[in-house]
Design an enzyme around this catalytic site. Sequence first.
Site, short mmCIF file in Angstrom:
data_model
loop_
_atom_site.label_atom_id
_atom_site.label_comp_id
_atom_site.label_asym_id
_atom_site.label_seq_id
_atom_site.Cartn_x
_atom_site.Cartn_y
_atom_site.Cartn_z
N ASP A 6 -11.55 -6.04 6.25
CA ASP A 6 -10.45 -5.19 5.77
C ASP A 6 -10.88 -4.45 4.50
O ASP A 6 -10.74 -3.23 4.43
CB ASP A 6 -9.19 -6.03 5.52
N ILE A 42 0.83 -1.20 0.00
CA ILE A 42 0.00 0.00 0.00
C ILE A 42 0.86 1.25 0.00
O ILE A 42 0.51 2.26 -0.62
CB ILE A 42 -0.99 0.00 1.18
N LYS A 83 -6.16 2.92 7.09
CA LYS A 83 -7.39 2.29 7.59
C LYS A 83 -7.15 0.79 7.79
O LYS A 83 -6.34 0.20 7.06
CB LYS A 83 -8.56 2.54 6.64
N SER A 141 11.17 0.29 8.10
CA SER A 141 10.64 -0.98 7.63
C SER A 141 11.70 -2.05 7.81
O SER A 141 12.88 -1.80 7.54
CB SER A 141 10.23 -0.89 6.16
N ARG A 142 11.30 -3.23 8.25
CA ARG A 142 12.27 -4.29 8.50
C ARG A 142 12.90 -4.81 7.23
O ARG A 142 14.08 -5.19 7.23
CB ARG A 142 11.60 -5.46 9.23
#
Length: 315
Positions: A172, A18, A94, A40-41
């Site tokens: 979702d 996303i 969201k 971010s990993r």
Amino acid sequence: MIQPDKPLRLGIAGVGKIARDEHIPSIGRTGGFVLSATASRNAGVDGVAGFRALDEMLAGAPELEAVALCTPPQVRYDMACAAIAAGKHVLLEKPPGVTLSEVHDLVDRAQAAGVTLYATWHSRHAACVETARLWLEQRTVTDGHITWREDVTHWHPGQDWIWEPGGMGVFDPGINALSILTEILPFAVHLVRSTLEVPENRSQPIAASLAFAGPGGAEIEADFDWRQKGPQTWDIRIETTDGTVTLSQGGSRIAFDDSAPKPGSDQHVTEYDRIYRRFSGLIADGRSDVDLAPFRHVADAFMLADIKPTAPFVE
């Protein structure tokens, strides 16, 4: 709405699909922000400072003025608390969290810290949603139907978090439909029936059937399903005493009665472009925007749920 004099420095937490598909392109197009860091990993953005965790980003890039949280909802609360405590404006993908209580707490924290908190509902920014809202504002709604069916294996391949507690399963995508419904109706509705189909090997629903009641006997039904192959269906039909309006393709097309669907007037501006424009304006105005109406309906769906076990989900 006031716009800032210069772009604000923004960091993204969670560089997944996303973020790459929507957030990063919109940040580059809208001009209100400049992407200055990521957390971010397993991923980053070329030419942008990268960190493996949010706390590292907050410590290593103290110049950041805002943070967009694009992680799964289960980990978003602690991240939002940390960003607010560091004095950053916060954008929440969201759904804004996994419980209503934690989001209410974030609202209180943001207000105390004097920062903007923006809980986004991207489908409300689809091209035809405002047209439908204005049309319904002058009419008496009698009933309606939502059909929101898509293929989970296409949109969430290999993603286990959506099947875990807090992942919400079919809600979702279904919450996108509820975000549109609560935006376009000229009144509030409440849930009266909820049937959830839950795969035997998962803890979250793969399908849901809902019924809402409104004033004057208005009835709205919703059909959510994550098992649809081929063309996807994102339609909302609302009937009134003076005709019918149908939003299709997630709100990007609109039709009245039997007329052919037509696009909105501003198709070149994406939903996320509108989100970042609004976030910029909210910050400039010193305001927050956290509408929990869609989230409350999902919570009610679980509270009223008649659970129906269904076949195991196999990707």
